[in-house]
Design a protein around this motif. Sequence first.
Motif, short mmCIF file in Angstrom:
data_model
loop_
_atom_site.label_atom_id
_atom_site.label_comp_id
_atom_site.label_asym_id
_atom_site.label_seq_id
_atom_site.Cartn_x
_atom_site.Cartn_y
_atom_site.Cartn_z
N ASP A 18 -0.04 4.41 0.57
CA ASP A 18 -0.47 5.49 1.47
C ASP A 18 -0.63 4.96 2.89
OD1 ASP A 18 -1.57 7.65 2.74
OD2 ASP A 18 -3.50 7.56 1.71
N PRO A 19 0.41 5.05 3.72
CA PRO A 19 0.31 4.50 5.08
C PRO A 19 -0.72 5.22 5.94
CG PRO A 19 2.36 5.74 4.80
CD PRO A 19 1.73 5.62 3.45
N THR A 20 -1.10 6.44 5.58
CA THR A 20 -2.11 7.17 6.36
C THR A 20 -3.54 6.85 5.92
OG1 THR A 20 -2.20 9.08 4.86
CG2 THR A 20 -0.47 9.08 6.55
N TYR A 21 -3.67 6.24 4.77
CA TYR A 21 -4.99 5.95 4.17
C TYR A 21 -5.83 7.23 4.00
CZ TYR A 21 -4.40 0.90 4.39
OH TYR A 21 -3.96 -0.39 4.19
N SER A 22 -5.17 8.37 3.90
CA SER A 22 -5.90 9.63 3.82
C SER A 22 -6.59 9.83 2.48
CB SER A 22 -4.94 10.80 4.08
OG SER A 22 -3.91 10.83 3.11
N ARG A 23 -6.13 9.13 1.45
CA ARG A 23 -6.73 9.24 0.12
C ARG A 23 -7.38 7.94 -0.33
NH1 ARG A 23 -4.54 13.45 -3.11
NH2 ARG A 23 -4.54 12.13 -4.97
N GLU A 52 0.86 -1.19 0.00
CA GLU A 52 0.00 0.00 0.00
C GLU A 52 0.89 1.24 0.00
OE1 GLU A 52 -2.51 2.98 0.01
OE2 GLU A 52 -3.18 0.91 -0.30
N TRP A 71 -13.91 1.98 7.76
CA TRP A 71 -12.60 1.76 8.36
C TRP A 71 -12.60 0.51 9.23
CZ3 TRP A 71 -7.70 2.32 7.98
CH2 TRP A 71 -6.87 2.13 9.09
N ASN A 78 -9.94 -2.44 8.58
CA ASN A 78 -8.99 -2.77 9.63
C ASN A 78 -9.18 -4.21 10.12
OD1 ASN A 78 -6.78 -1.72 11.14
ND2 ASN A 78 -8.08 -1.65 12.96
N PHE A 116 4.40 -0.87 3.27
CA PHE A 116 4.05 0.45 2.79
C PHE A 116 5.13 0.92 1.82
CE2 PHE A 116 1.80 0.50 6.96
CZ PHE A 116 0.52 0.59 6.44
#
Length: 463
Positions: free
Chosen positions: A78-83, A76, A199, A203, A218
């Motif tokens: 984007d480790p923040t999953y912000s997008r 993945e 989420w 998760n 990541f």
Amino acid sequence: MVNERRCCRLTHVSFRKKLKETLPGSDWDPLGTTKGLPPERADVVIVGGGVMGWSVAYWLKALEPRRDALRVVVIEKDPTYSRASTVLSAGGIRQQFSLPENIQMSLYSAFFLRTINEHLGVVNEPPIDIQFNPSGYLFLASEDEAAKLENNVRIQRAEGAEVSLLSPAQLKKKYPWINTDGVAVASYGLENEGWFDPWSLLNAFRRKAMSMGVYQCFGEVISFTISSREIMVPEGELTFSHINYVRVQMPNSLEYQPVECSLVVNAAGPWSQKLAEMAGVGIGPPDTPEGIKLPVEPRKRYIFVWHCPDGPGLDCPMLVDATGTYFRREGLGGNYLGGLSPAEEEEPDIQDLEVDHDFFQEKIWPCLAHRVPVFESLKVKSAWAGYYDYNTFDQNAVLGPHPLVENMLFITGFSGHGLQQSPAAGRAVAELILEGKFKTINMEKFSFKRFISGEQILERNVV
């Protein structure tokens, strides 16, 4: 023909290994290895750590013939999953589709979500709560669309979905707050429909898969090492390819890791076309199999949250108006969430996730205020934007292998209904990998081959 860069990467790996062997017993890495590197070899590399990627990973481990039979890596960027599309969605689940396969997938996923702790529960961790709200979907149809909606309901019922039809009078009695002007008929899901927390599901898949031995990495896939061969067929010469290595660029680093693999699963969602092109999909001459692109592209969609203290109460469903405008209750206290897919000619720029608030004022609010008069006095509190992995060909999933890139499989193109179908879709791809065929639900209709033949399988209920 093997890409020359493969030799460089193998040399890079061999050199690192030799240096380490000169210092037995030492943890010192002479090249400063980045933590979190993926393993150098894997059976299956899943590109995309959204709900689809992690669903495939979970099902591969749940269905593998023996423990630790497969080494599975999820990558993945984007480790923040912000997008991430998963966590930016409205979180709905419904059986009210027009295609039997879509109905079957959502029925299976509803069963999975009801029994989620039997599947995704992890020992010594709290039970999973996806915060499911079983308030159903309510579709409204105008006179022009009434026959289509009624036909959809016949298909849904034939597949085992519990859906009722409501006349305008019945609709008004059930939901007094609705203005029924312009409504000829409505359909309402009686069970297995509503919404949940995206989420929590993502998760849950991720934690369970990792507890079963799946590797999480990541980083960003920047290229493949590919070997290819030409084969003569009746139509002429075709080039067949095989991905040997996945090259992963580590975050905030110049370092990369080549991962030798047997299979690559393209679960990159809105960016899956770009990943496919790295493997040579769609870069050949036009009007040839090599020139057929994966027709999946990012489409930006807005979700708005508003407050209306006198709005619909606890019985408020996920309402989908004849205009395409939708909304649902968001928690308690008079808060609501909703949006509208723009017309083709009004598609917003995808370069960022900025929200166009004028879109709400000009396109959404008038529809809301017409259908629910108390929404005349609503007040917008917040908004965000996310991406659909939009299949421009027929707005349906792409599942299964590419006919020419022998070891790339797709799970993408869901066009807004992927979250709810992820348990079923992930299992389908895992079955294809492990058994060589779909077993639980036949998904052959969603194969890449339809883009070559030009045979659309249109889904009429895209929200």
